[in-house]
Design an enzyme around this catalytic site. Structure first.
Site, PDB file in Angstrom:
ATOM      1  CG  ASP A 277     -24.288  13.236  79.383  1.00 26.26           C
ATOM      2  OD1 ASP A 277     -25.349  12.595  79.285  1.00 26.26           O
ATOM      3  OD2 ASP A 277     -23.342  12.875  80.113  1.00 26.26           O
TER       4      ASP A 277
ATOM      5  CE  LYS B  18     -25.652   9.900  79.715  1.00 23.65           C
ATOM      6  NZ  LYS B  18     -26.089  10.447  81.037  1.00 23.65           N
TER       7      LYS B  18
ATOM      8  CD  GLU C 267     -27.790  13.025  85.155  1.00 25.12           C
ATOM      9  OE1 GLU C 267     -28.313  13.461  86.211  1.00 25.12           O
ATOM     10  OE2 GLU C 267     -26.552  12.971  84.978  1.00 25.12           O
TER      11      GLU C 267
ATOM     12  CD  GLU D 106     -23.961   6.960  87.313  1.00 30.15           C
ATOM     13  OE1 GLU D 106     -22.925   7.311  87.910  1.00 30.15           O
ATOM     14  OE2 GLU D 106     -24.489   7.645  86.415  1.00 30.15           O
TER      15      GLU D 106
ATOM     16  CG  ASP E 208     -23.016  15.497  82.540  1.00 24.55           C
ATOM     17  OD1 ASP E 208     -22.601  14.350  82.812  1.00 24.55           O
ATOM     18  OD2 ASP E 208     -24.098  15.947  82.975  1.00 24.55           O
ATOM     19  CB  SER E 209     -18.210  12.410  83.509  1.00 18.28           C
ATOM     20  OG  SER E 209     -18.126  11.865  82.210  1.00 18.28           O
TER      21      SER E 209
END
Length: 286
Positions: A102, A132, A134, A201, A63-64
């Site tokens: 993501d 993925k 978070e 991270e 999602d970056s």
């Protein structure tokens, strides 16, 4: 190499065609725990996927892309539609790597049911192998829910960019004993819940080492430790496309400089009427 290339005569673009090498699988990734380090880069387009694929074990459609592709201030505004479009492009451009996509902010936090619906859509519309998400212990029940229903999940602890508003920035995490203990507990919780791998991270290094030794799944470091089971970087950061990057980024090229120089040379040729030449112009047929 995982791909060879043929020329599509209708577009003059190089398209990948399957080679004998098969795409890696989630069990193959899990089996790399403690073995040869796993290589992962982010990819958002067909072409970067084509170029990265032969050298990587996993491609992350991060999602970056919100910042890298769309110029957004954070990953928070990224939508499922964005992730679906770019995820499908990366899958089309790769044949070897496991493609992980993501889950964007707001698409999974409300409930395991919401997460399943979002993840199912991502996998259906992209062809990716895994998602993925978070979060640590709070997300463990959701990870278990998805894993039990056939959706592989890569977890993500430490610095979690989707929580930037709560964290107050992108600084390294785990400098206090309380925060260290929470990050380690989060990692163990998502591992026990069935995550097939775990991104760590932006943490102080001893935490990444401790987690890597404590969990059963492979750890993927980014600003963590060389002792993690693998590493990931944003592809554009690694290529040197941005002048300012995080401390943990190593630039393996100066693509920004190359692109700028090429654009300047093109502009000079156009203004001097030295482009196009006879080599780039279609002459009448005899």
């Amino acid at each position: 190499m995982s791909t060879t290339f043929t020329i599509d005569t209708s577009t003059s673009r190089a398209n990948p065609t399957p080679a004998p090498m098969k795409r890696l699988t989630i069990p193959a990734i899990r089996a790399r725990k403690g073995g040869e380090p796993l290589v992962m880069l982010t990819a958002y387009t067909v072409r970067t996927a084509q170029l990265f694929d032969p050298h990587c074990d996993m491609l992350l459609v991060g999602d970056s892309l919100g910042q890298v592709i769309y110029g957004l201030p954070s990953t928070v505004p990224v939508t499922l539609e964005m992730m679906c479009a770019h995820g499908a492009a990366v899958v089309r451009g790769s044949y070897h790597s496991v493609v992980v996509i993501d889950m964007p902010f707001g698409s999974y936090e409300a409930s395991p049911q919401q997460a399943f619906e979002s993840a199912a859509r991502l996998l259906k519309e992209t062809g990716a192998a895994a998602v993925k998400m978070e979060g640590g212990a709070a997300m463990a029940p959701t990870i278990a829910f998805l894993s039990e229903r056939g959706i592989p999940v890569m977890a993500h602890v430490g610095l979690t960019p989707q929580a930037v508003n709560q964290l107050g920035g992108y600084g390294a995490r785990g400098r206090s004993e309380a925060e260290r203990a929470k990050i380690v507990a989060d990692a163990k919780a998502v591992d026990d819940a069935g995550a097939f791998s775990l991104v760590i991270e932006g943490v102080v290094e001893p935490i990444a080492v401790e987690i890597t030794k404590a969990v059963k799944c492979p750890t993927i470091g980014i600003g963590a430790s060389v002792q993690c089971d693998g590493q990931v970087l944003v592809g554009e950061d690694m290529l040197g496309l941005f002048e300012r990057t995080a401390r943990f980024v190593k630039r393996y090229g100066d693509m920004a400089g190359m692109i700028s120089e090429s654009a300047a040379a093109y502009a000079a040729d156009v203004r001097a009427r030295s482009f196009p030449t006879a080599d780039q112009i279609y002459a009448p047929k005899d």
